[in-house]
Structure formats: structure tokens, C-alpha cells
Motif scaffolding. Structure first.
Motif, PDB file in Angstrom:
ATOM      1  N   HIS A  42       0.830  -1.211   0.000  1.00 41.44           N
ATOM      2  CA  HIS A  42       0.000   0.000   0.000  1.00 41.44           C
ATOM      3  C   HIS A  42       0.863   1.258   0.000  1.00 41.44           C
ATOM      4  CE1 HIS A  42      -3.732  -2.082   0.182  1.00 41.44           C
ATOM      5  NE2 HIS A  42      -3.550  -2.563   1.402  1.00 41.44           N
ATOM      6  N   THR A  73      -7.508   0.933  -2.252  1.00 42.01           N
ATOM      7  CA  THR A  73      -7.162   1.544  -0.962  1.00 42.01           C
ATOM      8  C   THR A  73      -6.661   2.966  -1.163  1.00 42.01           C
ATOM      9  OG1 THR A  73      -6.617  -0.594   0.009  1.00 42.01           O
ATOM     10  CG2 THR A  73      -5.666   1.342   1.072  1.00 42.01           C
ATOM     11  N   SER A  83      -7.468   8.333   5.844  1.00 43.42           N
ATOM     12  CA  SER A  83      -7.341   6.891   6.015  1.00 43.42           C
ATOM     13  C   SER A  83      -7.283   6.588   7.502  1.00 43.42           C
ATOM     14  CB  SER A  83      -6.063   6.388   5.341  1.00 43.42           C
ATOM     15  OG  SER A  83      -5.863   5.024   5.651  1.00 43.42           O
TER      16      SER A  83
END
Length: 130
Positions: A42, A73, A83
Motif C-alpha cells: 500500500h 485503498t 485513512s
């Protein structure tokens, strides 16, 4: 308008990582690949987006940017500007700051099969850490 395709890749998670940028502007195609050290998948995705925007800001600051990523994501966090994972927040903040410098900025999630060029560049970077 610039079509900016980005991807991050890791060998292991976390592990050695690379990013790939595939940029389409008019009839020109730009392919960039960079080893970014050890991080998670990520993080590599966020770094790829960040590096892509930095490149466009340096070379094409007045263009419309249409960014495409296969990371749900990253795309969703950038759209929400938030986030739950605190490690991603600095990336999200900086990406959104850069996005605001362009006349128009669009970000879109695309399936992996439509992001092959950036994916190949990211994987290549893992094996060429120079």
C-alpha cells in the motif's frame, strides 16, 4: 490532458519495492521506473501516485491530470482525504496538496488488467535497485 497510470509493487509485504509510472500525453509515452527501498504494498502505491504527481508538476504544471491506479485503498483514501491507517495520512495530505496545483485533477480506480504498463515498470524496479 495527461493520463497518468501508477503502480507500486513489493517482493514480500513489506519487502523490496518499486514504482512504475506510465504517462500518456498526446502521442508521447513516458515510462518511469524507480526502486524505493523496503515498504508495504500500500505504501508503494501511495508513493507511486505521489511521484507521478511530482513528475507532472515539474514537467507539465498546467495540464489536466487524469490519474489511474489499480489500488482501491489508495484511490478511496485520496478521494476521502483520510485513512484510518495513520501511516498513509502524510501521503494522502501531500498528494491532495499536489493535486490542487493542477487546473483539473481526476483520480480513478482501474482494474489491474488495464494497468499492465505501470505494473511491469514497478516490478522491473524491484529487480534493478540502482
Amino acid at each position: 490532458m495527461i493520463e497518468l497510470y501508477t503502480d507500486g509493487a513489493c517482493q514480500g509485504n513489506p519487502g523490496p519495492s518499486g514504482i512504475g509510472l506510465y504517462i500518456k500525453i498526446n502521442n508521447e509515452r513516458i515510462r518511469l521506473s524507480e526502486y524505493i527501498g523496503h515498504c508495504t504494498n500500500h505504501e508503494a502505491e501511495f508513493i507511486a501516485i505521489l511521484k507521478g504527481l511530482e513528475y507532472c508538476q515539474q514537467y507539465y504544471p498546467n495540464e489536466i491530470i487524469s490519474l489511474r491506479s489499480d489500488s482501491k485503498t489508495a484511490v478511496e483514501a485520496i478521494e476521502r482525504k483520510f485513512s484510518k491507517n495513520e501511516n498513509f495520512q502524510p501521503y494522502i495530505t501531500r498528494i491532495n496538496e499536489l493535486a490542487e496545483t493542477f487546473p483539473y485533477f481526476f483520480i480513478k480506480w482501474i482494474p489491474e488488467k488495464l494497468n499492465k504498463s505501470a505494473d511491469q515498470l514497478a516490478k522491473k524496479a524491484i529487480h534493478n535497485p540502482l
